[in-house]
Design an enzyme around this catalytic site. Structure first.
Site, short mmCIF file in Angstrom:
data_model
loop_
_atom_site.label_atom_id
_atom_site.label_comp_id
_atom_site.label_asym_id
_atom_site.label_seq_id
_atom_site.Cartn_x
_atom_site.Cartn_y
_atom_site.Cartn_z
N GLY A 223 6.60 23.17 66.29
CA GLY A 223 6.57 24.60 66.52
C GLY A 223 7.64 24.99 67.51
N THR A 230 2.59 21.24 74.33
CA THR A 230 2.20 20.42 75.47
C THR A 230 0.80 20.80 75.93
OG1 THR A 230 4.51 20.55 76.12
CG2 THR A 230 2.99 19.59 77.70
N GLU A 444 20.80 58.22 69.58
CA GLU A 444 19.39 57.81 69.57
C GLU A 444 18.52 58.88 68.92
OE1 GLU A 444 18.93 54.82 70.12
OE2 GLU A 444 20.77 54.38 71.21
P1 ADP Z 1 5.71 23.80 74.19
O1 ADP Z 1 5.27 22.45 74.62
O2 ADP Z 1 5.30 24.17 72.80
O3 ADP Z 1 7.16 24.12 74.44
P2 ADP Z 1 4.05 24.60 76.35
O4 ADP Z 1 2.76 24.00 75.98
O5 ADP Z 1 4.87 23.89 77.36
O6 ADP Z 1 4.93 24.86 75.06
O7 ADP Z 1 3.80 26.10 76.82
C1 ADP Z 1 4.26 26.59 78.03
C2 ADP Z 1 3.23 27.45 78.68
O8 ADP Z 1 3.03 28.64 77.93
C3 ADP Z 1 1.90 26.81 78.75
O9 ADP Z 1 1.79 26.00 79.88
C4 ADP Z 1 0.97 28.00 78.82
O10 ADP Z 1 0.91 28.48 80.14
C5 ADP Z 1 1.67 29.02 77.97
N1 ADP Z 1 1.15 29.03 76.61
C6 ADP Z 1 1.83 28.71 75.48
N2 ADP Z 1 1.04 28.84 74.40
C7 ADP Z 1 -0.17 29.21 74.84
C8 ADP Z 1 -1.41 29.49 74.19
N3 ADP Z 1 -1.56 29.40 72.87
N4 ADP Z 1 -2.46 29.85 74.95
C9 ADP Z 1 -2.32 29.94 76.29
N5 ADP Z 1 -1.18 29.69 76.96
C10 ADP Z 1 -0.10 29.34 76.25
ZN ZN Z 2 22.02 52.72 67.16
#
Ligand code: ADP
Ligand code: ZN
Length: 629
Positions: A223, A230, A444
């Site tokens: 994704g 993560t 605009e």
């Molecule tokens: P990826 O690993 O997909 O790049 P992360 O898990 O590191 O993304 O996401 C970064 C932060 O964004 C998370 O620590 C969280 O705070 C927030 N976040 C992302 N997706 C969600 C979700 N579905 N629900 C709640 N928080 C989210």
């Molecule tokens: Zn325009």
């Protein structure tokens, strides 16, 4: 009791990792030292070899005359040379009086034939002894190898750059119990369900084994960045109450060949000691890239990938290790990784849809003070394409803005500001010439007027503004009501007319010679949409149904695929015709509504920003003409 034990275990393995890492570090600098010493040995050795070489050729007793190049020429003229043996550019031999000579000559065929013509016996020895070759080539090869090695290091170190070469990146392992649970992950319910089974397994592996069930060893989460890969992996560990080890694929490319393999072994060792546990490998594409896409020096990565496969094939289900890989480029992965027994479960995390965004906003809004007047649904609507991380960031920005304005609660305008900032970059404090501002206002107003005209076919306006931001001088934003997946041909035409309305308004109110480059973005967007409609979606009767795919190179459309030149020309003509039609359409609508458009522009100049309600009031009058939305 149990917990204490686990903690000890973790601490121990952290210690062991640290130890291994520092040991490796020493090995690393040792490697350099060895290379350096070998090179030095060769250089010194070669110098000795050459020195020993020179007197050697002077054996044979008789005195040797050193001749200069012109001396050789003279001797040739006078037919004094009886034999000559040439090796490289050294000539040795006997003169007609029996004396031996030695000379350095230029390798010149003409000269040689002259010498031969003078009656001398000339022998040319092109072969060098192998030790000679060794003396020349080995140091050069070593040098090349060394430089190549360094460059590999630079490439491997990536953004870390040169500074990291010497210090040798250790496997970064974040570890420990995590408090994150599924409650912290919002908006991706179906993905959560897909991994629920893994949690069950980790909690009670015995139950699954008794049933003979095959539980996946690896899950691949793919994704866009920030979609919570993560976070989800961490939550799985948290739910199952097992340790979480996180590392990143990019940590496995080192400058020391074979390091990746060692690191893979190391983390799997650690995982085995701490099973059941989750082993999370972020950016797994960094090791698991498809082999054909490798560039010239990626043998090391291939070995690393092989080691990963070996480790995954090697452990049994009862080890209770679940490997979770994350990537935003699943298409780049080597298919070997996706085979049964490896990452055989794939979970794709989409960017959150409207409902998902609403839930994520709710989750974080709970922890913040947000004014009652704020409608989170509106914010969710206006953030199509935002990831979970973007949304969290948006609320943070809003809070900062509210604090800056000394507010006790986050107000609607803070969120608006935060959203615009994320979308378009920070507000510009550019001083614009008055006439530019006037022109922007009409531009605009043109967009806004035609938007309202087509309100039944397109998303409603959110607001129009002439506050410059990023690269744009002003903008009209639309709010998608729901996540639209397809457009009718009429909707496409309406969108195009709205896009062209800015330029059309400039022409109508300022004249054809006063139009500006400000419509650049509109024109680009309209061209993209038209091309898509014609060549991909088959919406043009003239071009017909066949998709004319455009070949992608470096992320840009490079050429028309499966289109003859004739088709390509027809496409170009059709794109132009659609855009001209949209422009004419917009011009007509604006000309008919001239007075109202002028009022819109005046209001914009007065208030800078007009909301949807304000715009509709001006265009449609108080008695809002019904719209289907
Ligand atoms: P990826 O690993 O997909 O790049 P992360 O898990 O590191 O993304 O996401 C970064 C932060 O964004 C998370 O620590 C969280 O705070 C927030 N976040 C992302 N997706 C969600 C979700 N579905 N629900 C709640 N928080 C989210
Ligand atoms: Zn325009």
């Amino acid at each position: 009791m149990q917990k204490q034990k686990i903690k000890e275990k973790i601490d121990k393995s952290i210690e062991q990792t640290k130890e291994a890492v520092t040991k490796k570090r020493r090995d690393g600098s040792l490697g350099y030292l060895i290379v350096f010493l070998i090179m030095l040995a060769f250089i010194v050795g070669r110098a000795f070899y050459q020195r020993a070489d020179n007197p050697q050729s002077a054996e044979a007793g008789a005195p040797v005359v050193e001749l200069s190049f012109s001396g050789i020429l003279d001797a040739t003229e006078n037919k004094q040379i009886s034999t000559m043996e040439i090796q490289g550019n050294t000539a040795t031999g006997t003169l007609s009086d029996g004396a031996k000579y030695k000379a350095t000559i230029a390798y010149d065929p003409e000269l040689l034939s002259k010498i031969a013509a003078s009656g001398a016996a000339v022998k040319i020895d092109n072969s060098k002894s192998w030790t000679d070759h060794l003396g020349t080539w080995v140091p050069i090869l070593m040098g090349i190898l060394f430089i190549w090695w360094i460059f590999r290091g630079i490439r491997g170190a990536g953004a870390g750059g040169l500074g990291r070469i010497s210090q040798y990146n250790p496997t970064k392992i974040t570890t420990g119990k995590t408090k994150t649970t599924f409650a912290d992950v919002a908006g991706i319910e179906s993905e959560k369900k897909e991994v629920m089974e893994i949690v069950d397994f980790l909690k009670n592996p015995k139950k699954f084994q008794d049933l003979g069930a095959r539980v996946p060893r690896g899950i691949l989460l793919s994704g866009e960045p920030g979609t919570g890969k993560t976070l989800l992996a961490r939550a799985i560990a948290g739910e199952a109450n097992v340790p979480f080890f996180a590392t990143s694929g990019s940590d496995f490319s080192g400058i020391i060949v074979g390091l990746g393999v060692a690191k893979i072994k190391e983390i799997f060792e650690m995982a085995k000691r701490n099973a059941p546990c989750i082993l999370f490998i972020d950016e797994i594409d960094a090791i698991g890239q498809r082999r054909s896409q490798h560039s010239f020096n990626d043998q090391d990565r291939e070995q690393t990938l092989n080691q990963l496969l070996i480790e995954m094939d090697g452990f049994q289900n009862d080890n209770g290790i679940i490997v979770i890989g994350a990537t935003n480029r699943p298409d780049m992965l080597d298919t070997a990784l996706l085979r049964p027994g490896r990452f055989d479960r794939q979970v794709y995390i989409e960017l959150p849809d409207l409902a998902g965004r609403r839930e994520i906003l709710n989750l974080y809004a709970k922890k913040m003070k947000i004014a009652k007047a704020v409608n989170l649904q509106d914010i969710a609507r206006g953030t199509t394409g935002f990831s979970g991380a973007d949304l969290e960031n948006l609320l943070n920005e809003a809070a900062l803005h509210a604090a800056g304005a000394n507010r006790k609660e986050i107000a609607k305008e803070d969120l608006e500001e935060a959203r615009d900032k994320t979308l378009m970059g920070p507000r510009k404090n550019r001083k614009m010439r008055a006439e530019d501002i006037r022109l922007t206002a009409y531009h605009e107003a043109g967009h806004a007027f035609v938007s309202v005209h087509y309100r039944d076919l397109t998303d409603p306006i959110h607001k129009a503004t002439i506050i410059p931001r990023g690269r744009s001088l002003g903008m009209v934003q639309h709010l998608p009501i729901d996540d639209k997946v397809s457009l009718t041909v009429a909707e496409v035409r309406a969108k195009l007319a709205i896009l062209m309305a800015g330029r059309a308004a400039e022409e109508i109110f300022f004249g054809a010679d006063k139009i500006t480059t400000g419509a650049e973005g509109d024109i680009a967007a309209a061209t993209r949409l038209t091309r898509y409609a014609i060549t991909v979606a088959g919406l043009s009767r003239k071009i017909g149904l066949p998709a004319i795919n455009q070949v992608m190179a470096f992320g840009m459309r490079a050429a028309l695929e499966n289109a003859s030149e004739k088709t390509a020309e027809a496409v170009d003509a059709e794109v132009k015709s659609w855009m001209n039609a949209a422009h004419d359409d917009a011009s007509k609508i604006l000309s008919r509504g001239r007075r109202v458009v002028k009022r819109l522009a005046d209001e914009l100049l007065k208030r800078e920003t007009l909301t949807r309600e304000e715009i509709e009031e001006i265009v449609l009058g108080k008695k809002k003409v019904g719209s289907r939305r």
